[in-house]
Design an enzyme around this catalytic site. Structure first.
Site, mmCIF file in Angstrom:
data_model
loop_
_atom_site.group_PDB
_atom_site.id
_atom_site.type_symbol
_atom_site.label_atom_id
_atom_site.label_comp_id
_atom_site.label_asym_id
_atom_site.label_seq_id
_atom_site.Cartn_x
_atom_site.Cartn_y
_atom_site.Cartn_z
ATOM 1 N N GLU A 1 -17.376 53.053 -27.614
ATOM 2 C CA GLU A 1 -16.523 52.756 -26.449
ATOM 3 C C GLU A 1 -15.760 54.012 -26.031
ATOM 4 O O GLU A 1 -14.543 53.988 -25.814
ATOM 5 C CB GLU A 1 -15.541 51.618 -26.775
ATOM 6 C CG GLU A 1 -16.220 50.363 -27.297
ATOM 7 C CD GLU A 1 -15.260 49.209 -27.579
ATOM 8 O OE1 GLU A 1 -14.085 49.278 -27.168
ATOM 9 O OE2 GLU A 1 -15.692 48.238 -28.226
ATOM 10 N N GLU B 1 -13.170 44.675 -34.788
ATOM 11 C CA GLU B 1 -11.736 44.889 -35.045
ATOM 12 C C GLU B 1 -11.164 43.959 -36.112
ATOM 13 O O GLU B 1 -10.137 43.314 -35.904
ATOM 14 C CB GLU B 1 -10.952 44.762 -33.730
ATOM 15 C CG GLU B 1 -11.428 45.749 -32.672
ATOM 16 C CD GLU B 1 -10.759 45.570 -31.319
ATOM 17 O OE1 GLU B 1 -9.831 44.759 -31.199
ATOM 18 O OE2 GLU B 1 -11.175 46.261 -30.361
HETATM 19 O O1 G3I Z 1 -11.525 37.642 -15.323
HETATM 20 C C1 G3I Z 1 -10.110 37.541 -15.182
HETATM 21 C C2 G3I Z 1 -9.751 37.221 -13.766
HETATM 22 O O2 G3I Z 1 -10.245 35.940 -13.439
HETATM 23 C C3 G3I Z 1 -8.218 37.261 -13.631
HETATM 24 O O3 G3I Z 1 -7.869 37.072 -12.309
HETATM 25 C C4 G3I Z 1 -7.684 38.611 -14.078
HETATM 26 C C5 G3I Z 1 -6.168 38.686 -14.033
HETATM 27 O O4 G3I Z 1 -5.665 39.567 -15.016
HETATM 28 O O5 G3I Z 1 -8.081 38.819 -15.409
HETATM 29 C C6 G3I Z 1 -9.486 38.850 -15.578
HETATM 30 O O6 G3I Z 1 -9.760 39.057 -16.914
HETATM 31 C C7 G3I Z 1 -9.524 40.355 -17.412
HETATM 32 C C8 G3I Z 1 -10.835 40.853 -18.016
HETATM 33 O O7 G3I Z 1 -10.628 42.098 -18.631
HETATM 34 C C9 G3I Z 1 -11.941 40.999 -16.977
HETATM 35 O O8 G3I Z 1 -11.586 41.940 -16.035
HETATM 36 C C10 G3I Z 1 -8.442 40.301 -18.468
HETATM 37 O O9 G3I Z 1 -7.202 39.987 -17.851
HETATM 38 C C11 G3I Z 1 -8.334 41.609 -19.177
HETATM 39 O O10 G3I Z 1 -7.445 41.481 -20.281
HETATM 40 C C12 G3I Z 1 -9.703 42.019 -19.703
HETATM 41 O O11 G3I Z 1 -9.564 43.279 -20.311
HETATM 42 C C13 G3I Z 1 -10.635 43.669 -21.142
HETATM 43 C C14 G3I Z 1 -10.132 43.864 -22.560
HETATM 44 O O12 G3I Z 1 -11.176 44.332 -23.363
HETATM 45 C C15 G3I Z 1 -9.594 42.572 -23.153
HETATM 46 O O13 G3I Z 1 -9.197 42.778 -24.462
HETATM 47 C C16 G3I Z 1 -11.183 44.970 -20.604
HETATM 48 O O14 G3I Z 1 -11.807 44.743 -19.336
HETATM 49 C C17 G3I Z 1 -12.207 45.541 -21.571
HETATM 50 O O15 G3I Z 1 -12.540 46.851 -21.188
HETATM 51 C C18 G3I Z 1 -11.612 45.600 -22.968
HETATM 52 O O16 G3I Z 1 -12.592 46.064 -23.845
HETATM 53 C C19 G3I Z 1 -12.191 46.207 -25.220
HETATM 54 C C20 G3I Z 1 -13.401 45.952 -26.072
HETATM 55 O O17 G3I Z 1 -13.956 44.703 -25.764
HETATM 56 C C21 G3I Z 1 -13.072 46.041 -27.550
HETATM 57 N N1 G3I Z 1 -12.427 47.302 -27.868
HETATM 58 C C22 G3I Z 1 -11.284 47.639 -27.040
HETATM 59 C C23 G3I Z 1 -11.661 47.599 -25.567
HETATM 60 C C24 G3I Z 1 -10.509 48.037 -24.696
HETATM 61 O O18 G3I Z 1 -9.433 47.146 -24.788
#
Ligand code: G3I
Length: 365
Positions: free
Chosen positions: A266, A160
């Site tokens: 994705e 990105e």
């Molecule tokens: O691990 C923490 C946990 O400890 C905490 O309690 C919880 C509270 O919100 O958050 C957890 O972390 C989250 C993490 O996913 C693991 O579940 C984050 O908040 C959350 O923001 C994160 O989201 C991920 C996101 O990327 C972040 O940008 C999504 O799972 C993941 O599917 C998403 O993937 C991205 C690709 O890497 C790049 N392209 C876009 C795609 C979708 O956004």
């Protein structure tokens, strides 16, 4: 084991007569249907790569031949503090795929998101200088890619880097290092594992022609510098309205003209309208499918996936991997407080009509 027991019993007494019944009781495996040499992949969350989500593990093992970690190999997961690398869950993720003979994908080395602030900070709290930031990038890539040398098939090296208008995003990496931070990331990754495939990965390449042009500029620059780059990944976070099959076709046509392979990295299809403000409960009109997906939308999703896969198959010699971003609807990042239905398996891990339509296109095209 999903063979119907009664059908199996009948097979024992009258094998030839019930063979078709047995075949229909056994859901098709996508990995057996894709063109030879294609990878069909899925993103795993940690519950899955750690084996706790047994139903998903069984489904993934049966259906897919490639995996991507949804979060585990991002900078903040691997090196939350300077020099404090964590590899336990990461090692289990790599073993999950290797044990099953799958292609294991690395996601992602250099990104503006899910990267701890220390990476870009100077000791006085400002932006680190070029040399410092480059050294942090090199250490991270060398350590991470080096650890899985020969075991991770390919890496999303830079993720990105573009704005929607095709200009380079004002990422802290770029502010600290300069525009060549992208080239440097590819250079370090190549040095760390010369045999790993290296990818540039971004979203909206199929919906924004000017962003696609930016991605093509990035890969041409890498090629002109003589750096290894194997594929462009269009993430494929799509909606029913957009991109159209024609836009997907045009996108793959333009990307493959660079000489690189093309990956859909994705894939999911967001069925919900734009969300309201974050942190507030969703307004009912922005969350219309709480009680399930109406049949007409279910069918529209099936048609959308079928059309997309028809285009992928048209470019079967340029596409090398299609990866879904999540196993089932309940696993998807697209829920975020709402109830979305973007994937091929529903919340009960049952195949949806979209699964059957993809399997059908793969079988008949
Ligand atoms: O691990 C923490 C946990 O400890 C905490 O309690 C919880 C509270 O919100 O958050 C957890 O972390 C989250 C993490 O996913 C693991 O579940 C984050 O908040 C959350 O923001 C994160 O989201 C991920 C996101 O990327 C972040 O940008 C999504 O799972 C993941 O599917 C998403 O993937 C991205 C690709 O890497 C790049 N392209 C876009 C795609 C979708 O956004």
């Amino acid at each position: 084991m999903e063979i119907d027991r009664r059908a199996f019993g009948r097979a024992l007494v009258a094998p030839l007569a019930v063979l078709p019944a047995l075949a229909s009781a056994q859901p098709a495996a996508l990995k057996a249907l894709v063109p030879k040499g294609w990878l069909i992949g899925v993103a795993l969350n940690q519950n899955q790569s750690d084996g706790r989500d047994a139903v998903a593990v069984e489904l993934v093992t049966r259906q897919f031949n490639a995996i991507t970690p949804e979060n585990l190999l991002k900078f903040q997961s691997v090196q939350p503090q300077p020099g404090a690398f964590t590899f336990d869950a990461q090692d289990r993720y790599v073993a999950f795929g290797r044990d099953r003979g799958m292609a294991v994908i690395g996601h992602t080395l250099v990104w503006h998101s899910q990267t701890p602030a220390w990476v870009w900070a100077s000791s006085d709290g400002g932006l680190a200088d070029r040399a410092t930031m480059l050294e942090r990038m090199r250490t991270h890539i060398t350590t991470l890619v080096g650890r899985y040398k020969g075991r991770i098939r390919g890496w999303d090296v830079v993720n990105e880097a573009l704005n929607d208008d095709g200009t380079l995003r004002d990422s802290p990496w770029r502010r600290g290092i300069g525009d060549d931070y992208i080239a440097k990331a590819f250079e370090f990754a190549r040095q760390a594992d010369p045999s790993a495939e290296l990818y540039y990965n971004d979203y909206n390449l199929a919906t924004r022609p000017e962003k696609r042009a930016g991605a093509i500029r990035i890969v041409k620059d890498l090629q002109q510098r003589g750096l290894r780059v194997d594929a462009v990944g269009e993430q494929g976070h799509w909606r029913l309205e957009s991109p159209t099959p024609a836009a997907i076709d045009q996108t793959i046509t333009e990307l493959r003209a660079t000489g690189l392979k093309v990956m859909i990295t994705e894939l999911d299809v967001n069925l919900l309208p734009t969300a309201g403000p974050r942190g507030q409960p969703p307004a009912p009109e922005t969350n219309p499918y709480v009680n399930g997906l109406p049949e007409d939308v279910q069918q529209a999703l099936a048609r959308y996936y079928a059309d997309a896969f028809r285009v992928f198959l048209k470019h079967r010699d340029a596409i090398t991997r299609v990866t879904f971003w999540g196993v089932s609807d309940g696993d998807s990042w697209l829920n975020r407080g709402r109830v979305n239905h973007p994937l091929l398996w529903d919340r009960q891990r049952q195949p949806k009509p979209a699964f059957a339509s993809v399997a059908n296109v793969l079988t008949t095209t």
